[in-house]
Design an enzyme around this catalytic site. Structure first.
Site, short mmCIF file in Angstrom:
data_model
loop_
_atom_site.label_atom_id
_atom_site.label_comp_id
_atom_site.label_asym_id
_atom_site.label_seq_id
_atom_site.Cartn_x
_atom_site.Cartn_y
_atom_site.Cartn_z
NE ARG A 150 -7.17 5.20 4.49
CZ ARG A 150 -6.24 5.39 5.43
NH1 ARG A 150 -6.57 5.41 6.69
NH2 ARG A 150 -4.99 5.58 5.12
CB CYS A 207 -4.96 6.69 10.27
SG CYS A 207 -5.50 5.21 9.46
CG ASP A 223 2.23 1.46 9.79
OD1 ASP A 223 2.03 2.38 10.59
OD2 ASP A 223 2.36 1.64 8.57
NE ARG A 267 -0.51 10.52 9.94
CZ ARG A 267 -0.82 9.38 9.34
NH1 ARG A 267 -2.03 8.90 9.43
NH2 ARG A 267 0.07 8.71 8.65
CE LYS A 304 -2.59 2.67 3.43
NZ LYS A 304 -1.48 3.45 4.00
CG ASN A 305 2.40 2.69 3.59
OD1 ASN A 305 1.23 3.05 3.42
ND2 ASN A 305 2.90 2.40 4.77
C1 UD1 Z 1 4.22 6.69 6.75
C2 UD1 Z 1 3.28 5.53 6.54
C3 UD1 Z 1 2.60 5.18 7.86
C4 UD1 Z 1 3.65 4.89 8.93
C5 UD1 Z 1 4.66 6.03 9.02
C6 UD1 Z 1 5.83 5.71 9.93
C7 UD1 Z 1 2.61 5.94 4.27
C8 UD1 Z 1 1.54 6.33 3.35
N1 UD1 Z 1 2.28 5.94 5.57
O1 UD1 Z 1 3.43 7.79 7.20
O2 UD1 Z 1 1.82 4.00 7.65
O3 UD1 Z 1 3.02 4.76 10.19
O4 UD1 Z 1 5.20 6.32 7.71
O5 UD1 Z 1 6.46 4.54 9.52
O6 UD1 Z 1 3.70 5.58 3.87
N2 UD1 Z 1 6.62 14.26 11.10
C9 UD1 Z 1 6.84 15.59 11.37
N3 UD1 Z 1 6.88 16.47 10.33
C10 UD1 Z 1 6.71 16.06 9.04
C11 UD1 Z 1 6.49 14.71 8.77
C12 UD1 Z 1 6.45 13.82 9.83
O7 UD1 Z 1 6.98 16.00 12.52
O8 UD1 Z 1 6.76 16.90 8.14
C13 UD1 Z 1 6.58 13.29 12.22
C14 UD1 Z 1 5.22 12.63 12.39
O9 UD1 Z 1 4.37 13.39 13.18
C15 UD1 Z 1 5.61 11.29 13.00
C16 UD1 Z 1 6.99 11.00 12.40
O10 UD1 Z 1 7.47 12.23 11.90
O11 UD1 Z 1 5.75 11.46 14.39
C17 UD1 Z 1 7.00 9.98 11.28
O12 UD1 Z 1 6.10 10.39 10.27
P1 UD1 Z 1 6.29 9.97 8.76
O13 UD1 Z 1 7.42 9.00 8.63
O14 UD1 Z 1 6.33 11.19 7.93
O15 UD1 Z 1 4.92 9.21 8.48
P2 UD1 Z 1 4.04 9.24 7.17
O16 UD1 Z 1 4.90 9.39 5.98
O17 UD1 Z 1 2.90 10.18 7.33
#
Ligand code: UD1
Length: 423
Positions: free
Chosen positions: A397, A117, A305, A122, A22-23
Site C-alpha cells: 500500500r 491500517c 510512522d 482512528r 505517499k501521504n
Molecule cells: C496521517 C498519516 C499517517 C500518520 C499520521 C500521524 C496520511 C494519509 N496518513 O494519518 O501515516 O501516522 O498522519 O502523523 O497522511 N484524531 C482524532 N480526531 C480526528 C483526527 C485525528 O482524534 O478527527 C487523532 C487520531 O486518532 C490520532 C491523532 O489524532 O491519535 C493523529 O491523527 P492524524 O494526524 O489525523 O492522522 P491521519 O491523518 O489519519
C-alpha cells in the site's frame, strides 16, 4: 497471497532513490477534482493506494492515465458524481480526502468511512467539526458519511488535536468556500505544505501551511496545472534506519534532508554517522550502537510512522531504550511479531521498554499494518537465518518496489507466492 523471504545478515551498501510521498499523493490526487481542467501529477509512487485512488477517480467520471514513470494525467471535466465507490473507499484510510474535495466542488459528498491500517482508534471528528464550521450538514448512516452544504462559508476552526488528515481535509473543502477560513492548531507535516503548494498552483490562496495557523481565502475557480510531488519522508527514514540497523553504508537519494532531521538526530544518538548533502543523506552504521529514548510527536517531532522501524533497530542496540507513542495508541502490534524473533520488549499502554539483545532470529511473522510490515523487513535483514513475512499487501500500500530497492543494496530478499494457499 504473497510473502517475503529474507535471509538476514547482509550489510546494506550503495544508494537508493526515494519515491514520491505517499501521504501527499493520496491528498493531491483527489484534490484534482476541485478543478474541471486537466492536471498532470509527477513523481507519484507506484503503490497500491495510488492505484486504488486512480480507480476511484475513474469511477467518479475522470479520465486517468498513469505512466510507468510516476506521471499521472487526470482530466476531471466529466466528473459529475459525488458518491464514491464503497468497496474501493474502504480499502484505504486516506479516502476521507474525497469528503473535503467533493464537498468543495459539488457541495455534496457521500463517502464510506475510511479503511486502511489498524493502528488504534482512528476517529475523524475533527474533520467533521471543520466541515460543519464551514456550513455543511453531516450524517453518518450505515458506515457512509453524507455531507451536504448549499454554500460553504469561511470560518475560524480550532483543532482540538493536531491532525494531519483534518488539516488537509479542511483546506480542501475551504479553497472554494466564500470568505476566509483559518485553521488554528494545524498540523505542520511536509505533505501538508505540499498539498497547499499544489492547491496554490491551481490558483487557490492558501497561506501559512507548515505553521500552526493556515489561512485560506476562498476563490471561485481553480485551474489545471502540472505539479511534482515531494519525496517520501517516511520511505527515506525507513531506508536510513535499515542502513544503520544492518551496520551498512547507504546514501538515500532524492530527499529533502530538512524533512529527515528528527530521524537523523536519533540515528546520530545511536552512534551512526549521518552525512547530509543538498538532496541526499548518507547513513553509515557503527559496530556498537547505543539504545536511545524516543517520543513520537507531530512534525517536526519524531514521526510515528518511523516508530516501528526504529523499534527494530533498538532491539539490537546496547542497553535499554524507551519509546513513547503519543500519536496512535494501538501502534505496538508489531511487538508480538518481534518477540517471536527473540526481541525483548515490554509494552505498557503507550510506552515500550526495549532491552537490547545480541541478535534477532529469523521466524515466520505477519505484517499487521503498513509500517509494521516495513519494520519486520528490517528485522529480517538484521536477523540470523530466514524470516518469512506474511500479509505483505499492507507493505505494498505504501512502499514502491521495496524488495527491488533492497536487493540493489545487497539484501537477500525474495517475494514468493504463498503456495499453501494456491489450489
Ligand atoms: C496521517 C498519516 C499517517 C500518520 C499520521 C500521524 C496520511 C494519509 N496518513 O494519518 O501515516 O501516522 O498522519 O502523523 O497522511 N484524531 C482524532 N480526531 C480526528 C483526527 C485525528 O482524534 O478527527 C487523532 C487520531 O486518532 C490520532 C491523532 O489524532 O491519535 C493523529 O491523527 P492524524 O494526524 O489525523 O492522522 P491521519 O491523518 O489519519
Amino acid at each position: 497471497m504473497e510473502r517475503l523471504l529474507i535471509k538476514g545478515g547482509k550489510k546494506l551498501a550503495g544508494s537508493v532513490r526515494i519515491s514520491g510521498a505517499k501521504n501527499a499523493a493520496v491528498a493531491i490526487l483527489p484534490a484534482v477534482l476541485l478543478t474541471d481542467e486537466i492536471c498532470v501529477i509527477e513523481n507519484l509512487p507506484y503503490i497500491d493506494d495510488v492505484i486504488v485512488l486512480s480507480e476511484i477517480l475513474t469511477e467518479l467520471g475522470a479520465k486517468v492515465k498513469l505512466d510507468s514513470n510516476g506521471r499521472m494525467t487526470i482530466d476531471p471535466s466529466n466528473v459529475k458524481g459525488y458518491t464514491a465507490n464503497y468497496e474501493m473507499v474502504s480499502r484505504m484510510r486516506a479516502s476521507y480526502y474525497l469528503l473535503g474535495v467533493l464537498l468543495g466542488r459539488f457541495g455534496r459528498a457521500n463517502v464510506a468511512l475510511p479503511g486502511g491500517c489498524e493502528i488504534g482508534e482512528r476517529p475523524i471528528d475533527q474533520h467533521i467539526k471543520g466541515f460543519e464550521a464551514l456550513g455543511a450538514n453531516i450524517d453518518i448512516e450505515n458506515c457512509i458519511i453524507h455531507a451536504r452544504a448549499d454554500e460553504l462559508v469561511g470560518s475560524e476552526i480550532y483543532l482540538d488535536i493536531v491532525s494531519v488528515g483534518a488539516t488537509i481535509n479542511i483546506m480542501l473543502a475551504a479553497v472554494k468556500a466564500n470568505g476566509t477560513t483559518t485553521i488554528v492548531n494545524a498540523a505542520k507535516e511536509p505533505h501538508i505544505v505540499d498539498v497547499a503548494n499544489f492547491l496554490n498552483t491551481m490558483g487557490a490562496n492558501v497561506k501559512g501551511a507548515g505553521t500552526d495557523t493556515i489561512k485560506i481565502v476562498g476563490v471561485q475557480k481553480l485551474k489545471g496545472c502540472e505539479y511534482t510531488i515531494i519525496p517520501d519522508q517516511i520511505e527515506a527514514g525507513t531506508f536510513m534506519v535499515a542502513a544503520a540497523a544492518t551496520g551498512g553504508d547507504v546514501t538515500v537519494e532524492g530527499v529533502i534532508p530538512k524533512h529527515l532531521e528528527a530521524i537523523t538526530a536519533k540515528l546520530l544518538e545511536t552512534g551512526a554517522k549521518v552525512i547530509e548533502g543538498d538532496e541526499d543523506v548518507r547513513v553509515i552504521g557503527c559496530t556498537d550502537p547505543r539504545g536511545v529514548n524516543i517520543k513520537t510527536l507531530p512534525y517536526p517531532g519524531f514521526p510515528t510512522d518511523l516508530q516501528q522501524p526504529m523499534t527494530v533497530f533498538l532491539c539490537i542496540t546496547n542497553g535499554t531504550s524507551i519509546i513513547t507513542e503519543s500519536v496512535w495508541e494501538g501502534r505496538y502490534r508489531h511487538v508480538a511479531e518481534l518477540t517471536k524473533m527473540g526481541a525483548e520488549i515490554k509494552v505498557d499502554g503507550r510506552t515500550a521498554i526495549i532491552e537490547g539483545v545480541d541478535e534477532l532470529i529469523g521466524a515466520k511473522v505477519s505484517a499487521t499494518d503498513l509500517r509494521a510490515g516495513a519494520a519486520l523487513i528490517i528485522a529480517g535483514l538484521v536477523a540470523e537465518g530466514v524470516t518469512e513475512i506474511e500479509n505483505i499487501y499492507h507493505i505494498d500500500r505504501g512502499y514502491e518496489n521495496i524488495e527491488r530497492k533492497l536487493i540493489r543494496l545487497g539484501a537477500d530478499i525474495e517475494r514468493v507466492e504463498d503456495r499453501s494457499l494456491v489450489v
